[in-house]
Design an enzyme around this catalytic site. Sequence first.
Site, PDB file in Angstrom:
ATOM      1  N   TRP A 148     -13.226   5.606  10.690  1.00 53.66           N
ATOM      2  CA  TRP A 148     -13.817   5.305   9.384  1.00 53.66           C
ATOM      3  C   TRP A 148     -15.347   5.367   9.509  1.00 53.66           C
ATOM      4  CZ3 TRP A 148     -17.324   2.420   6.787  1.00 53.66           C
ATOM      5  CH2 TRP A 148     -17.202   2.328   5.399  1.00 53.66           C
ATOM      6  N   PHE A 155       4.176   5.672   4.262  1.00 43.01           N
ATOM      7  CA  PHE A 155       4.591   4.322   4.638  1.00 43.01           C
ATOM      8  C   PHE A 155       4.957   4.249   6.118  1.00 43.01           C
ATOM      9  CE2 PHE A 155       5.562   3.925  -0.063  1.00 43.01           C
ATOM     10  CZ  PHE A 155       4.452   3.158  -0.324  1.00 43.01           C
ATOM     11  N   LYS A 194      -3.829   0.283  -4.887  1.00 38.14           N
ATOM     12  CA  LYS A 194      -4.536   0.794  -3.713  1.00 38.14           C
ATOM     13  C   LYS A 194      -5.853   1.492  -4.029  1.00 38.14           C
ATOM     14  CE  LYS A 194      -2.274   2.635  -0.322  1.00 38.14           C
ATOM     15  NZ  LYS A 194      -1.417   3.504   0.501  1.00 38.14           N
ATOM     16  N   LYS A 251      -3.399   5.315   7.290  1.00 31.31           N
ATOM     17  CA  LYS A 251      -2.690   6.440   7.915  1.00 31.31           C
ATOM     18  C   LYS A 251      -3.340   7.776   7.549  1.00 31.31           C
ATOM     19  CE  LYS A 251       1.464   7.211   6.360  1.00 31.31           C
ATOM     20  NZ  LYS A 251       1.268   5.981   5.608  1.00 31.31           N
ATOM     21  N   PHE A 259     -10.872  -2.075  12.366  1.00 35.47           N
ATOM     22  CA  PHE A 259     -11.669  -2.562  11.246  1.00 35.47           C
ATOM     23  C   PHE A 259     -12.794  -3.429  11.807  1.00 35.47           C
ATOM     24  CE2 PHE A 259      -7.817  -1.230   9.284  1.00 35.47           C
ATOM     25  CZ  PHE A 259      -8.102  -0.950   7.953  1.00 35.47           C
ATOM     26  N   THR A 270      -6.455   8.166   6.592  1.00 38.32           N
ATOM     27  CA  THR A 270      -7.769   8.166   7.240  1.00 38.32           C
ATOM     28  C   THR A 270      -7.655   8.608   8.692  1.00 38.32           C
ATOM     29  OG1 THR A 270      -8.461   6.362   5.787  1.00 38.32           O
ATOM     30  CG2 THR A 270      -9.797   6.745   7.744  1.00 38.32           C
ATOM     31  N   ARG A 329      -0.591  15.035   1.597  1.00 34.20           N
ATOM     32  CA  ARG A 329      -0.096  14.936   0.232  1.00 34.20           C
ATOM     33  C   ARG A 329      -1.247  14.715  -0.752  1.00 34.20           C
ATOM     34  NH1 ARG A 329       3.706   9.969   0.289  1.00 34.20           N
ATOM     35  NH2 ARG A 329       2.127   9.299   1.784  1.00 34.20           N
ATOM     36  N   ALA A 353       7.376   7.942  -0.281  1.00 36.87           N
ATOM     37  CA  ALA A 353       8.243   7.809   0.895  1.00 36.87           C
ATOM     38  C   ALA A 353       9.246   6.676   0.765  1.00 36.87           C
ATOM     39  CB  ALA A 353       7.401   7.602   2.146  1.00 36.87           C
TER      40      ALA A 353
END
Length: 555
Positions: free
Chosen positions: A408, A300, A103, A69, A380, A71, A92, A272
């Site tokens: 990406w 999230f 992560k 999200k 991806f 990215t 954030r 969140a």
Amino acid sequence: MTDIDIAQGVEMLPIVNIANQLGVDADNLEQYGKYKAKLPLSLIDETAVKKSKLILVSAISPTPAGEGKTTVSIGLSQALNRINKKTTAVLREPSLGPVFGIKGGATGGGYSQVLPMEDINLHFTGDFSAIEKANNLLAALIDNNLQSKTRSLGIDPRTVEWKRVMDMNDRALRNVVLGLGGTTSGVPRETGFDITAASEVMAILCLATSFSDLKKRLGNIFVGFTYSGDAIYARDLNAEGAMAALLKDAIKPNLAQTIEGTPAIIHGGPFANIAQGTNSILATKMGMSLSDYVVTEAGFGFDLGAEKFIDIKCQYGNLSPDSIVLVATVRALKYHGEMDVKTLTTPDVNALKRGIPNLEKHIENMLKFCKNPVVAINKFPTDSDEEVACILDACERMGVKASAVDIWAKGGQGGLELAQMVVDTCEKNIDKVEPLYDWSWSVEKKIKTVASTFYGASAVDYTAQAKKDLKKIEKLGLSHLPICIAKTQKSLSDNPKLLGRPKDFVVTVRSIEISAGAGFVVPITGSIMRMPGLPATPAAEKIDITDDGSISGLF
């Protein structure tokens, strides 16, 4: 090539150059080295805020590793600048808990990152540390008052709800006993630690609109009751002034840049699944004061961050998103089609189709707020064309625009179609987004509305403790506050094992915490908690630094 390899290969622009793009003179910057700076609150212009376009990015229910999200938010801001829309990404700041936990880094990825990524992922400008200190100052003042023989407020230590915090996943600190060691070491009592990102001070900083508002909110923090049953707030301990003083710099938004030199404002980091899950009101208004478009995110899934963004942040900040983007991935939908997490990179259209109902529910929720939402499929390399086409078809059936983005690998260039869709929806959505519920409703009605309408629950059950908490909230006269439901991000329900689009489930509220300073109450559902633990193999084990200061492992 890893994210950190890509980031280290980019020649960053001096932060004064980034500020110049926004029309901010170098004299107005409080620089933290060459590539990061604080922005003074005097730059916020409410007239400009009203003219700027606000784009909210959310997501479907994520896999444990997230769906990119951040990215997508960064890539979209870069794409908007590529089509000549003056844009700022407002995001954030990552918590060290997830960075060292499951992560790893949280500054985007590939060619859609915010820089300097090592600094942002670690200590940055010290905001989290200041929040930690302000929180723990109040804790120290509480225990000092319990110990005092001359200035005691008569606080019943059994009713004190305020905990200490640290910005780290550490399950061993969830429940502790302090004050041991004799009469000179304090009054023994049970308490615990929360992670800094889940603290009320973090939530307060992100909802405050000025220094005076910050002090007022800090003073309104509920501490506990006296032995005679009177409520005690932080203001009764004269804590708010010193706490606000510790936050004098932390309240100012931070300016950084994306990998393509797009301005990025990084500020605040509430979770969140526990708090409101979005950057500060001041940061959002700062971005809107200085640019024509602002891309921001809510943590999230749409059921958590986006709901709280609209029902809490927008109401306190008098904001309304002009466009809402929902991030979806092939792997997340296969995960919700109950495909083993270890095999998500293997093409499987049938598993994807089984997970599509999760996407459909999030789109339905979006449509309650926004007439023209957009779905961004974050691609991806392992995604098959057939799988991507399946998601596009599902969106078309629901009458929602969708775009497959490759931000990406290609940065802003990989999101040009999405950027144009967003611009189109901004021009069409002229109505202010309305909240899901009225704050004047009872706490139970507000919880039921969110649980049934947004999650799809058939009912809400309250434990004995939750019922006791409801009575306390009513006694304190706080029933008018909005609700900030703490719930697992892994499911639309409060049970992380119920994947896809669960139905006929009951949401269990086990307790309701009071965040009177932040200005909401927190129904705690399922097994959610404010202090996470590290996974079996923490991301911290892969992070290292060389003799020349180069950091590795912050993927």
